[in-house]
Design an enzyme around this catalytic site. Structure first.
Site, PDB file in Angstrom:
ATOM      1  N   LYS A 116      11.775   7.837   5.636  1.00  0.00           N
ATOM      2  CA  LYS A 116      11.971   7.624   4.206  1.00  0.00           C
ATOM      3  C   LYS A 116      13.175   8.398   3.687  1.00  0.00           C
ATOM      4  O   LYS A 116      13.868   7.943   2.776  1.00  0.00           O
ATOM      5  CB  LYS A 116      10.702   8.009   3.455  1.00  0.00           C
ATOM      6  CG  LYS A 116       9.484   7.181   3.838  1.00  0.00           C
ATOM      7  CD  LYS A 116       8.239   7.682   3.140  1.00  0.00           C
ATOM      8  CE  LYS A 116       7.005   6.883   3.542  1.00  0.00           C
ATOM      9  NZ  LYS A 116       6.664   7.020   4.962  1.00  0.00           N
ATOM     10  N   GLU A 185       9.833  14.084  -3.949  1.00  0.00           N
ATOM     11  CA  GLU A 185      10.487  13.182  -4.880  1.00  0.00           C
ATOM     12  C   GLU A 185       9.730  13.199  -6.203  1.00  0.00           C
ATOM     13  O   GLU A 185       8.569  13.628  -6.259  1.00  0.00           O
ATOM     14  CB  GLU A 185      10.528  11.758  -4.316  1.00  0.00           C
ATOM     15  CG  GLU A 185       9.171  11.102  -4.178  1.00  0.00           C
ATOM     16  CD  GLU A 185       9.271   9.695  -3.593  1.00  0.00           C
ATOM     17  OE1 GLU A 185      10.368   9.307  -3.160  1.00  0.00           O
ATOM     18  OE2 GLU A 185       8.242   8.997  -3.558  1.00  0.00           O
ATOM     19  N   HIS A 220      -3.776   7.471  -2.199  1.00  0.00           N
ATOM     20  CA  HIS A 220      -2.495   6.866  -1.829  1.00  0.00           C
ATOM     21  C   HIS A 220      -2.634   5.848  -0.701  1.00  0.00           C
ATOM     22  O   HIS A 220      -1.638   5.462  -0.099  1.00  0.00           O
ATOM     23  CB  HIS A 220      -1.468   7.931  -1.448  1.00  0.00           C
ATOM     24  CG  HIS A 220      -1.397   9.059  -2.418  1.00  0.00           C
ATOM     25  ND1 HIS A 220      -0.975   8.902  -3.717  1.00  0.00           N
ATOM     26  CD2 HIS A 220      -1.722  10.366  -2.294  1.00  0.00           C
ATOM     27  CE1 HIS A 220      -1.027  10.067  -4.342  1.00  0.00           C
ATOM     28  NE2 HIS A 220      -1.481  10.953  -3.513  1.00  0.00           N
ATOM     29  N   GLU A 260       9.167  -1.618  -0.096  1.00  0.00           N
ATOM     30  CA  GLU A 260       8.176  -1.240  -1.105  1.00  0.00           C
ATOM     31  C   GLU A 260       8.853  -0.626  -2.324  1.00  0.00           C
ATOM     32  O   GLU A 260       9.823   0.128  -2.207  1.00  0.00           O
ATOM     33  CB  GLU A 260       7.159  -0.272  -0.510  1.00  0.00           C
ATOM     34  CG  GLU A 260       6.416  -0.842   0.692  1.00  0.00           C
ATOM     35  CD  GLU A 260       5.201  -0.023   1.068  1.00  0.00           C
ATOM     36  OE1 GLU A 260       5.041   1.092   0.514  1.00  0.00           O
ATOM     37  OE2 GLU A 260       4.421  -0.489   1.907  1.00  0.00           O
ATOM     38  N   GLU A 272      10.391   2.771   0.021  1.00  0.00           N
ATOM     39  CA  GLU A 272      10.665   2.849   1.449  1.00  0.00           C
ATOM     40  C   GLU A 272      10.747   1.442   2.030  1.00  0.00           C
ATOM     41  O   GLU A 272      10.359   0.466   1.385  1.00  0.00           O
ATOM     42  CB  GLU A 272       9.568   3.620   2.169  1.00  0.00           C
ATOM     43  CG  GLU A 272       8.196   2.982   2.015  1.00  0.00           C
ATOM     44  CD  GLU A 272       7.086   3.814   2.608  1.00  0.00           C
ATOM     45  OE1 GLU A 272       7.159   4.096   3.817  1.00  0.00           O
ATOM     46  OE2 GLU A 272       6.161   4.185   1.875  1.00  0.00           O
ATOM     47  N   ASN A 274       9.256  -0.328   5.404  1.00  0.00           N
ATOM     48  CA  ASN A 274       8.404  -0.200   6.582  1.00  0.00           C
ATOM     49  C   ASN A 274       8.884  -1.185   7.634  1.00  0.00           C
ATOM     50  O   ASN A 274       8.836  -2.402   7.429  1.00  0.00           O
ATOM     51  CB  ASN A 274       6.943  -0.476   6.227  1.00  0.00           C
ATOM     52  CG  ASN A 274       6.346   0.644   5.409  1.00  0.00           C
ATOM     53  OD1 ASN A 274       6.432   1.809   5.780  1.00  0.00           O
ATOM     54  ND2 ASN A 274       5.764   0.305   4.272  1.00  0.00           N
ATOM     55  N   ARG A 276       7.897  -2.629  10.249  1.00  0.00           N
ATOM     56  CA  ARG A 276       6.769  -3.094  11.054  1.00  0.00           C
ATOM     57  C   ARG A 276       5.986  -4.102  10.233  1.00  0.00           C
ATOM     58  O   ARG A 276       6.269  -4.341   9.053  1.00  0.00           O
ATOM     59  CB  ARG A 276       5.861  -1.919  11.404  1.00  0.00           C
ATOM     60  CG  ARG A 276       5.406  -1.130  10.174  1.00  0.00           C
ATOM     61  CD  ARG A 276       4.416  -0.043  10.510  1.00  0.00           C
ATOM     62  NE  ARG A 276       4.165   0.858   9.404  1.00  0.00           N
ATOM     63  CZ  ARG A 276       3.325   0.638   8.407  1.00  0.00           C
ATOM     64  NH1 ARG A 276       2.652  -0.503   8.372  1.00  0.00           N
ATOM     65  NH2 ARG A 276       3.150   1.521   7.439  1.00  0.00           N
TER      66      ARG A 276
END
Length: 643
Positions: A116, A185, A220, A260, A272, A274, A276
């Site tokens: 990230k 962040e 989360h 995302e 981020e 991902n 995958r």
């Protein structure tokens, strides 16, 4: 051409990939830890290879063992699934260097986006320097640089706690992903979590397969996901798709991936990429009528995607069924899954079948249930109904929470669809159990009917004392015991004397019908050897008539809420220390998450039986706090998983 695929993962995703491989005529190879020797994905594969040596929680992180397993089993390709090594560029290179086909993006793209921190740098976004965070920056979010799923993530609202949360998040990230790097962040309160599904081939074609909303989350981690993301302005949705495509093209992306965002105040904030397949990919498959795993294999073989992205149709919603107790801080649950049966018309992705055991080593997700319908409202109704009718006999699950969430006005109207949904509504969604008392009556009469069948009738000319049975109800935010009193009648039936107002319509060992206030309700009843009884969707525990003195504990005893490993004890903590209510005393690791155990009251620590590395079973005595009479907190404070 790919002829045999090893899935470098376990459970639900391994079974999911195997399903597509079977449809394509491709052989399958499973890998497994000792804890997974009898797992469903192992049973379903054409061949399986044990991964030796490491602890169960670490086994699937051993890329060298997985490559060796693929070669030994004669596989010619490796699918990484999601989690574990799926975003590990070194593992991807090892697979390729071994002469195997890597069913994933190029290692360089993984390196550019899987971290990230590096992904943000690529897009010109700077994380906060932990050493320079001030009160004005709060709240902030500590996140793992690798992996996802909420592991290694902490919200920090007080500057004094930042250092400890950095340490805790790093330890959890290292355990979950083999990489302890974390970053800080700004934390955006109550935004919507929206993502874009990408699929790219090696010939320059990029598909942006619409949006998904994954805002309903606990700790989360996503709970309910849907496609398309409802209620997005057209301009904002177009911007999300465009940003995702540009990100993919910037790194020469190939394969399936997800970008995302956090959407708040009409703006999209990049989170981020991902690199995958995502857990929630089924909702995209249902809306676009595609098989993303089949397309992954086709792309890995060098195939070309059609130039036009498929057209979407209807709406799909997915709910993640977890073995956890939402009313007890989302504490994961373990034990035998006696029966798991889902109604037809629902897509089921799972790594479990009836008779399997849910252990402590891995994520507590049992299954994903997905429905597709012409409209969102129809999909919501269909999924809630299917969850209600599912037969899930075993540990406590979040099934009732899922049903209540799908029917909550904030969700159905999309008026407040954001990541703060459970912060606002959890207490209302986990009320005191309703109907548990009536279910207990059904359980008692089913047991009596079974006993009568074995030993003959129980009616006597002279009225005798009522029979009494007690059942514990672990569901909801207020656990309680239900005492049932009844007596056999001359006609072979039963009369219920407590609770009042219940008339027995029919009673058999496996089905009981009861009437209250003029309404007849039917209960299918199943009892198991471990003392659990499932009656009409309620999970009860048969209480013994007499309490075993060995099971009594001293006031202030801190018992392990789940099986796990003690990973930390508070610095300097020793018997005789004064502690305050809510003070963290120790941390347990279970199912790849840390669970903080806190003092139940202000007082003195009179016993400490926990030490780092100690493995404990549920109910094990960890510590004892002798409370000051004037200061206490509710027992629930003992189980705070937000560490």
């Amino acid at each position: 051409m790919i002829t045999s695929v090893l899935v470098a993962n376990r459970g639900e995703i391994a079974s999911r990939v195997f399903r597509t491989c079977r449809d394509l005529g491709v052989s399958t190879v499973a890998v497994y830890s000792d804890a997974d020797a009898g797992a469903l994905h192992v049973r379903e594969a054409d061949a399986a290879v044990r991964l030796p040596g490491a602890a169960p929680s670490e086994t699937y992180l051993r890329g060298d063992l997985i490559v060796a397993a693929a070669l030994a089993a004669g596989a010619d390709a490796v699918h990484p699934g999601y989690g574990f090594l799926s975003e590990n560029a070194g593992f991807a290179r090892a697979v390729i260097d071994a002469g195997l086909v890597w069913i994933g993006p190029p290692p360089a793209a993984i390196e550019a986006m899987a971290s990230k921190t590096r992904a943000k740098e690529l897009l010109g976004i700077e994380p906060l320097d932990p050493a320079r965070v001030t009160e004005a920056d709060l709240p902030v979010l500590v996140k793992a640089a690798a992996g996802g799923g909420g592991r290694g993530m902490r919200i920090v609202r007080e500057l004094a706690s930042l250092s400890g949360e950095l340490e805790s998040a790093s330890a959890e990230a290292a355990s979950a992903f083999g990489d302890g790097e974390v970053f800080v962040e700004p934390y955006v309160e109550d935004g919507r979590h929206v993502e874009v599904q990408l699929l790219c081939d090696a010939h320059g074609t990029v598909w942006a397969l619409g949006t998904r909303d994954c805002s309903l989350q606990r700790r989360h981690q996503k709970v309910i996901e849907e496609a398309p993301a409802p209620g997005l302005p057209a301009a904002l949705e177009a911007s999300l798709l465009d940003t995702a495509v540009r990100a993919a093209k910037a790194v020469g992306y190939v394969g399936a991936g997800t970008v995302e965002f956090l959407v708040a105040d009409g703006r999209a904030h990049f989170l981020e990429m991902n690199t995958r397949l995502q857990v929630e990919h089924p909702v995209t498959e249902e809306v676009y009528g595609v098989d993303l795993v089949a397309l992954q294999l086709a792309v890995a073989e060098g195939g070309k995607l059609p130039p036009e992205t498929p057209a979407p149709r209807g709406h799909a919603i997915e709910a993640r069924l977890y073995a956890e107790d939402p009313a007890r801080g989302w504490a994961p649950q373990t034990g035998p899954l006696h029966l798991f049966d889902v109604p037809g018309g629902v897509r089921l992705d799972t790594g479990y079948a009836s008779g399997d055991a849910i252990g402590v080593h891995y994520d507590p997700m049992i299954a994903k249930l997905t429905v597709h319908a012409p409209t969102r409202a129809e999909a919501v109704r269909k999924l809630a109904h299917a969850l209600e009718r599912a037969r899930i006999h075993g540990p406590v699950t979040n099934r009732d929470l899922l049903v209540a969430s799908l029917r909550h006005s904030e969700y159905t109207t999309v008026e407040a669809l954001d990541t703060g949904f459970y912060d606002r509504n959890l207490s209302a969604l986990t009320p005191a159990p309703g109907g548990g008392g009536l279910a207990a009556v059904a359980a008692a009469l089913a047991a009596a009917s079974a006993r009568r069948g074995r030993f003959g009738g129980g009616w006597r000319n002279l009225r005798s004392q009522d029979e009494t049975r007690t059942y514990g109800d672990p569901h909801g935010s207020h656990r309680e015991d239900h005492e049932v009193r009844y007596r056999p009648t001359r006609d072979g039936g039963y009369e219920v004397t407590a609770p009042e107002g219940v008339r027995v319509v029919a009673a058999a060992p496996d089905r009981v019908s009861l009437e209250t206030a003029g309404v007849v309700r039917h209960f299918d009843v199943t009892a198991y050897a471990d003392g659990t009884v499932h009656a009409g969707g309620h999970r009860l525990t048969a209480r013994p008539r007499f309490t075993d003195p060995r099971e009594q504990t001293a006031p202030g005893s801190l018992l392990a809420p789940m099986p796990g490993t003690v990973v930390r004890v508070a610095d300097g903590l020793a018997v005789g220390d004064a502690v305050t209510a809510g003070q963290p005393l120790l941390w347990l690791e279970a199912m790849k998450m840390e669970h903080r155990v806190t003092a139940p009251a202000s007082g003195t620590l009179t016993a400490l039986h926990a030490a780092p590395g100690r493995q404990v079973e549920v109910g094990a005595l960890l510590a004892v706090v002798q409370a000051h009479a004037q200061a206490s907190v509710p027992p629930d404070a003992q189980e705070d998983p937000s560490a």
